[in-house]
Design a protein around this motif. Structure first.
Motif, short mmCIF file in Angstrom:
data_model
loop_
_atom_site.label_atom_id
_atom_site.label_comp_id
_atom_site.label_asym_id
_atom_site.label_seq_id
_atom_site.Cartn_x
_atom_site.Cartn_y
_atom_site.Cartn_z
N ASP A 183 0.85 -1.19 0.00
CA ASP A 183 0.00 0.00 0.00
C ASP A 183 0.88 1.24 0.00
N SER B 25 -3.04 -5.73 3.53
CA SER B 25 -2.69 -5.05 2.29
C SER B 25 -3.99 -4.74 1.57
N CYS B 26 -4.34 -3.46 1.53
CA CYS B 26 -5.57 -3.07 0.84
C CYS B 26 -5.53 -3.49 -0.63
#
Length: 515
Positions: free
Chosen positions: A410, A420-421
């Motif tokens: 990210d 972790s988007c």
């Protein structure tokens, strides 16, 4: 031929007999017609340098260009460079208050614009209606272009701005040495497989204010492909018309544009049948879009070249995606490949202690490259805050694998601890093919907020629950249409603005210290 002087680029390419023809989806804002030879482009740049001279531009002056999106941003930049001036390419899509701030920061001698803009000390050359006190093109047409002025390789050459996802964009200064010698010349080499060939039809749909297209213009025209197709409008209807008429073999587009073209790949008149190479930069690409476009090609082994870098550095890593590489049970495009051999070095440091972390550990990515920009206009302290000797703090969080590959997690400003988007967005989009896009927002003190972008602004709750039951807990998703999501001129989501709209506050989990 390898590029050097952008003021005479098209003259030199034309003198070598390049047979490239350029095809536009609509006329330029400074010229009529939608088809040009290289010789005609050279003449247009010479004429435009005369217009700027007629408007009073001299060596060392600053020229700000603010207009609607089209490739003549780069042609006007070449015209200003020919005069020894410094051009800044500024997007007309910026919000009015941000646009005023950025133009004032640059403090131009001449403002070339199709907007109702003014600057306290700048002359204005209007590309539209005559504004009070301004010049229009008819006032300066026919001015004889002065002889080209060559500048030293380490003097400022061009100013482009960053996307501006986390606030007003930075004005990034590059020189001939950083953006042409280090980047465009490397790209202009006729590399196997990924190099531009004489028989290629090269299509580009970009935001032409950005440094990527300036560099691209230098490298592609030196390689003299058969045709170049340039799209100012990125809607599927325009793309279907232009790419259907000029079947591309190489395509480069904004990530958000590829998302919009996904439906074309499945259509009866699929225009991507002859594509051998796709190129993406600017932002994360998610697997369903890459898979769909690779599948649209009838070539045996089409490639997707994903580049990761920044306006300030140019490309830092490359990874090649194939149909096979996207068939795993947990597909992701977060593996950005390895540093460009001999040109970039990377290391990962702890965001708090700034000490190096071992391979496999998460941290901030520092980059070392001789293509690094030389300044931010009006924000030198901000630039210095991201420099540590020869190293540049990218502000991105990632891990390095044992083989040296970069696994992007990210932006530090958006990072949610332990998640972790970007990887979760990959998974969600892969599991929910009916959504256009997923944006995962970190809300301090609360569960991550998923934003689902759909054609109708609606989505079935039960389908969401089923698809995400093995993923970390989320807040109830918000469902929006594409146009309801605030975006930059390159189609990137303005995450902080979206967060403020949906959560009532713009605080993010990260510090934002290196944005």
């Amino acid at each position: 031929m390898r590029p050097h002087d952008m003021g005479t680029l098209f003259d030199e390419v034309a003198a070598r007999g390049a047979a490239t023809t350029v095809h536009l989806d609509r006329p330029l804002d400074v010229a009529t017609g939608t088809t040009f030879t290289v010789a005609e482009l050279a003449e247009l740049v010479r004429e435009a340098s005369g217009w700027l001279a007629g408007a009073g531009v001299r060596r060392g002056d600053r020229v700000a260009i603010v207009k609607r999106n089209h490739w003549d941003y780069d042609l006007l930049a070449c015209a200003a460079i020919r005069l020894g001036a410094l051009p800044a390419l500024i997007s007309g899509t910026l919000p009015p208050e941000v646009l005023e701030l950025v133009v004032n920061r640059f403090d131009p001698t001449l403002l070339v614009t199709d907007r109702d803009l003014s600057h306290r000390d700048a002359r204005v050359l209007s590309l539209g209606e005559r504004l009070p006190g301004s010049l229009v093109l008819d006032d300066v047409r026919g001015t004889a272009p002065p002889p080209p002025i060559r500048r030293a390789d380490d003097l400022p050459l061009v100013v482009n701005h960053t996307s501006g996802t986390t606030g007003p964009p930075k004005l990034v200064v590059h020189t001939t040495r950083t953006i042409i010698t280090r980047l465009a010349r490397f790209e202009a080499v006729r590399w196997p497989v990924v190099g531009i060939r004489r028989d290629d039809v090269v299509a580009n749909a970009s935001a032409y204010t950005h440094g990527r297209t300036f560099c691209w213009t230098a490298s592609v025209f030196c390689r003299a492909p058969r045709r170049v197709v340039l799209l100012a409008e990125h809607d599927p209807t325009t793309a279907a018309r232009m790419l259907g008429e000029h079947r591309p073999t190489v395509v480069e587009a904004l990530p958000s544009t590829y998302v919009g073209w996904r439906g074309l790949a499945a259509g009866q008149d699929n225009p991507f049948t002859d594509v051998r190479l796709y190129v993406s930069t600017y932002d994360a690409m998610h697997p369903p879009v890459v898979r769909a476009l690779l599948g649209a090609s009838r070539r045996r082994h089409p490639l997707w070249m994903q580049g990761w870098g920044q306006t300030e550095t140019g490309p830092l890593t490359f990874r090649f995606l194939t149909r096979r590489s996207l068939r795993s049970d947990r597909p992701t495009t977060r593996d950005l490949g390895r540093p460009v051999p001999g040109r970039t070095r990377l290391r990962v440091i702890d965001p708090v202690t700034l000490a190096p972390v071992p391979r496999g550990g998460t941290g901030l990515v520092l980059a070392r490259t001789r293509a690094r920009c030389t300044d931010y206009v009006g924000e030198r302290d901000r630039w210095r805050g991201k420099v540590s000797g020869a190293w540049w703090n990218t502000g991105d969080l990632a891990r390095r694998t044992r083989t040296g590959a970069v696994l992007l997690l990210d932006r530090e400003v958006d990072a949610i601890p332990g998640l972790s988007c970007l990887e979760l967005e990959d998974l969600i989009e892969d599991r929910l093919p009916d959504i256009i896009e997923c944006v995962l927002l970190g809300v301090p003190g609360n569960k991550p907020l998923p934003v689902l972008v759909t054609a109708t602004g609606t989505f079935d709750t039960a389908t969401w629950i089923t698809a995400t039951q093995d993923l970390p807990p989320f807040a109830s998703p918000r469902v929006l249409t594409w146009n309801e999501v605030p975006r930059t001129g390159t189609g990137k989501v303005r995450r902080r603005e979206l967060l403020a709209e949906l959560a009532g506050r713009a605080e993010t989990p990260g510090t934002g210290q290196w944005t």
